[in-house]
Design an enzyme around this catalytic site. Structure first.
Site, short mmCIF file in Angstrom:
data_model
loop_
_atom_site.label_atom_id
_atom_site.label_comp_id
_atom_site.label_asym_id
_atom_site.label_seq_id
_atom_site.Cartn_x
_atom_site.Cartn_y
_atom_site.Cartn_z
N ASP A 86 43.70 -2.12 4.68
CA ASP A 86 43.13 -3.24 3.94
C ASP A 86 43.80 -4.49 4.50
OD1 ASP A 86 42.47 -5.22 2.24
OD2 ASP A 86 43.09 -4.17 0.40
N HIS A 173 29.20 -13.17 24.87
CA HIS A 173 28.99 -11.99 25.73
C HIS A 173 28.09 -12.29 26.92
CE1 HIS A 173 25.24 -11.28 23.48
NE2 HIS A 173 24.87 -10.51 24.48
N GLU A 211 13.21 -12.66 23.44
CA GLU A 211 13.49 -11.31 22.96
C GLU A 211 12.22 -10.77 22.31
OE1 GLU A 211 17.68 -10.65 21.39
OE2 GLU A 211 17.20 -12.62 20.60
N ASP A 230 22.31 -19.08 16.23
CA ASP A 230 22.55 -17.72 16.72
C ASP A 230 22.53 -17.65 18.25
OD1 ASP A 230 22.86 -14.84 16.35
OD2 ASP A 230 20.77 -14.66 17.01
N HIS A 235 24.84 -18.95 23.74
CA HIS A 235 24.35 -18.38 25.00
C HIS A 235 23.54 -19.39 25.84
CE1 HIS A 235 25.73 -14.97 22.92
NE2 HIS A 235 24.63 -14.64 22.28
N LYS A 335 12.79 -14.75 18.90
CA LYS A 335 12.64 -13.33 18.62
C LYS A 335 11.14 -13.01 18.62
CE LYS A 335 16.99 -12.55 16.94
NZ LYS A 335 17.90 -11.86 17.86
C1 BG6 Z 1 23.51 -12.05 20.00
C2 BG6 Z 1 22.62 -12.56 18.89
O1 BG6 Z 1 24.60 -12.94 20.17
O2 BG6 Z 1 22.77 -11.95 21.20
C3 BG6 Z 1 21.41 -11.64 18.73
O3 BG6 Z 1 23.34 -12.60 17.67
C4 BG6 Z 1 20.71 -11.46 20.05
O4 BG6 Z 1 20.51 -12.16 17.76
C5 BG6 Z 1 21.68 -11.04 21.14
O5 BG6 Z 1 19.72 -10.46 19.88
C6 BG6 Z 1 21.00 -11.04 22.50
O6 BG6 Z 1 21.86 -10.49 23.44
P1 BG6 Z 1 21.31 -9.70 24.71
O7 BG6 Z 1 22.54 -9.34 25.48
O8 BG6 Z 1 20.57 -8.51 24.18
O9 BG6 Z 1 20.40 -10.64 25.45
#
Ligand code: BG6
Length: 483
Positions: A86, A173, A211, A230, A235, A335
């Site tokens: 915890d 990422h 996406e 988001d 990104h 999306k």
């Molecule tokens: C994430 C978002 O950071 O990136 C998601 O929160 C999104 O909503 C995702 O789907 C997309 O990442 P990738 O690597 O699949 O293009």
């Protein structure tokens, strides 16, 4: 190259841990990137034994790694210990500190927070109180790091009370993706592009992250953030930085990040005066997924009938500096779009004087990052054959398919490089605090302008390339979107 001897994951039973983090750690292990002494501590609230957790990780790894050999999986999971703690009580950290320090371990620890930012404060304090936040220990934090500039600063301040800036690794990422790093190679490893990389030669830049999936079961989070916070804040703006930044003096973390932050600070603010001509918000309605299956609306997916959250956003941005003044950067993400495709299109200006009549003598550089990796230069060629009327041209692609070129190479998870960098203390691909603040400042301006002008999302059918109003954004400048 030295490497941390301990990796501690908070949020070890979460979705990201299952789909990305453990498989990435596994690949690092299987390919010999992890030193023998690296131990992994997985923590979460629910009680489980080491055996139960290791078995679960083995399953997660096998879901992702086709043909993983059982002895390699077994030697990987043997590195993992599970601790149910915890994080809001001191006892949790007593146990964690003792486990980490057992047998002389814990000399250099990477803490990875894959949790809600609402507990970052408690975790950082707990680590500090137990002497676990001093150098060389470092911390990796996942998004969302705030909802706006104010909350971003609050979170960063909280983390900074325990970990100094050079030991705080903020993940985006996208920066771990092979193709995104390839942008740096393309721009700065080739002499031919740099002289052309400016407003004199380039007409417009388009960056699209499309996406096909909807928000799935993340409606609770997503409805608060929307596409702007988001995807655009992190990104998309990171991709913009890599396209627009000046050549850094070296590949070092500071050199790259300092150039990126200059781009973010040069973004022309979007205000109530121009928000309607510079941005488009959209929300998906019922339609079809690419496989022909019926797709629900965003409201149907989330059950939030009154939601005005955008699942699509497009912005005509401008980088106000000598290199880029006057060049629109069309940024777009959504999306449930027609295609899963991340691409960057650099559109060059037409030749100053055409000797070929009415043909549009323009070149485009298409950099496709996802789903397949490809770089294509559209160039003008003479159409084969004879003609009684001048010399007809046609546009043909000079094509570099990285998929073909790297056939047989496994497509890596973006987190593999990022985790390796965190373990080896290389922050180049992580986001600096001032970069994040500059990005939020710009995003906050747009959000405020939307509020001021009451800009509501326009409907687009699931499976469409966004709302049709998006064309106004480019057509206003005599441009069009590249699909
Ligand atoms: C994430 C978002 O950071 O990136 C998601 O929160 C999104 O909503 C995702 O789907 C997309 O990442 P990738 O690597 O699949 O293009």
């Amino acid at each position: 190259m030295s490497m941390a001897d301990t990796f501690v994951l908070f949020g070890a039973t979460g979705d990201l841990a299952r789909r990305m983090l453990f498989p990435s750690l596994y690949f690092l292990h299987a390919e010999g990137f992890l030193a023998d002494n690296v131990r992994i501590f997985a923590t979460a609230r629910s009680p489980r034994t080491d055996e139960e957790f290791r078995a679960a990780v083995a399953d997660w790894v096998c879901e992702r790694a086709d043909g993983a050999e059982s002895n390699v999986v077994a030697s990987f999971v043997a590195r993992i210990s599970y601790l149910s703690i915890d994080v809001t009580t001191p006892e949790g950290y007593d146990e964690l500190a003792a486990a980490i320090r057992a047998d002389g371990g814990g000399q250099e620890v990477v803490f990875y927070l894959s949790t809600s930012p609402s507990i970052f404060g408690a975790v950082c304090k707990g680590l500090k109180d137990h002497g676990l936040s001093d150098a060389p220990h470092r911390i990796v934090v996942e998004k969302p790091i705030g909802y706006d500039l104010k909350t971003n600063i609050e979170i960063n301040d909280t983390v900074a009370q325990s970990f100094s800036e050079e030991r705080t690794f903020r993940i985006d990422h996208y920066l771990g993706k092979e193709t995104v790093q390839n942008l740096i190679a393309l721009r700065f490893g080739n002499r031919i592009f740099e002289p052309l990389w400016n407003a004199e030669t380039i007409k417009s830049v388009q960056i699209t992250i499309g996406e096909t999936l909807g928000v799935g079961d993340r409606g609770g989070y997503y409805d608060e953030y929307g596409a702007m916070r988001d995807m655009m804040q992190n990104h998309l703006l990171q991709l913009l930085c890599l396209v627009a930044m000046e050549p850094p003096s070296s590949l070092s973390a500071d050199a790259i990040r300092n150039e990126k932050v200059k781009v973010l600070r040069s973004l022309a603010p979007i205000t109530g005066q121009n928000v309607e001509s510079k941005t488009i918000r959209g929300q998906y309605t019922e339609g079809f997924a690419p496989d022909g299956e019926k797709a629900k609306s965003y409201k149907g997916d989330t059950g939030l009938e009154d939601s005005q959250t955008e699942t699509y956003v497009a912005v005509a941005a401008e980088v106000m500096n000598w290199r880029w003044a006057g060049v629109p950067f069309y940024l777009e993400t959504g999306k449930r779009m027609a295609e899963r495709k991340t691409h960057i299109v650099i559109a060059f200006r037409p030749v100053p004087h055409s000797i070929f009549g009415s043909e549009a003598d323009e070149n485009e550089l298409h950099i496709v990052l996802q789903p397949e990796e490809r770089i294509t230069l559209q160039i003008m060629n003479k159409r084969p054959g004879i003609s009684a009327q001048g010399m007809p041209l046609e546009e043909l692609p000079l094509n570099l398919s990285l998929v073909e070129r790297n056939k047989g190479t496994r497509r890596r998870i973006a987190y593999e490089q990022l985790i390796l960098d965190a373990l080896t203390n290389n922050p180049s691909l992580f986001v600096q605090r001032d970069e994040q603040e500059a990005a939020w400042r710009w995003i906050d301006g747009i959000a405020a302008a939307w509020g001021e002008r009451n800009v509501q999302p326009k409907a687009y059918k699931s499976g469409a390339p966004g709302p049709s109003a998006k064309h106004v954004l480019t057509e206003r400048n005599g441009h069009s979107w590249y699909e």
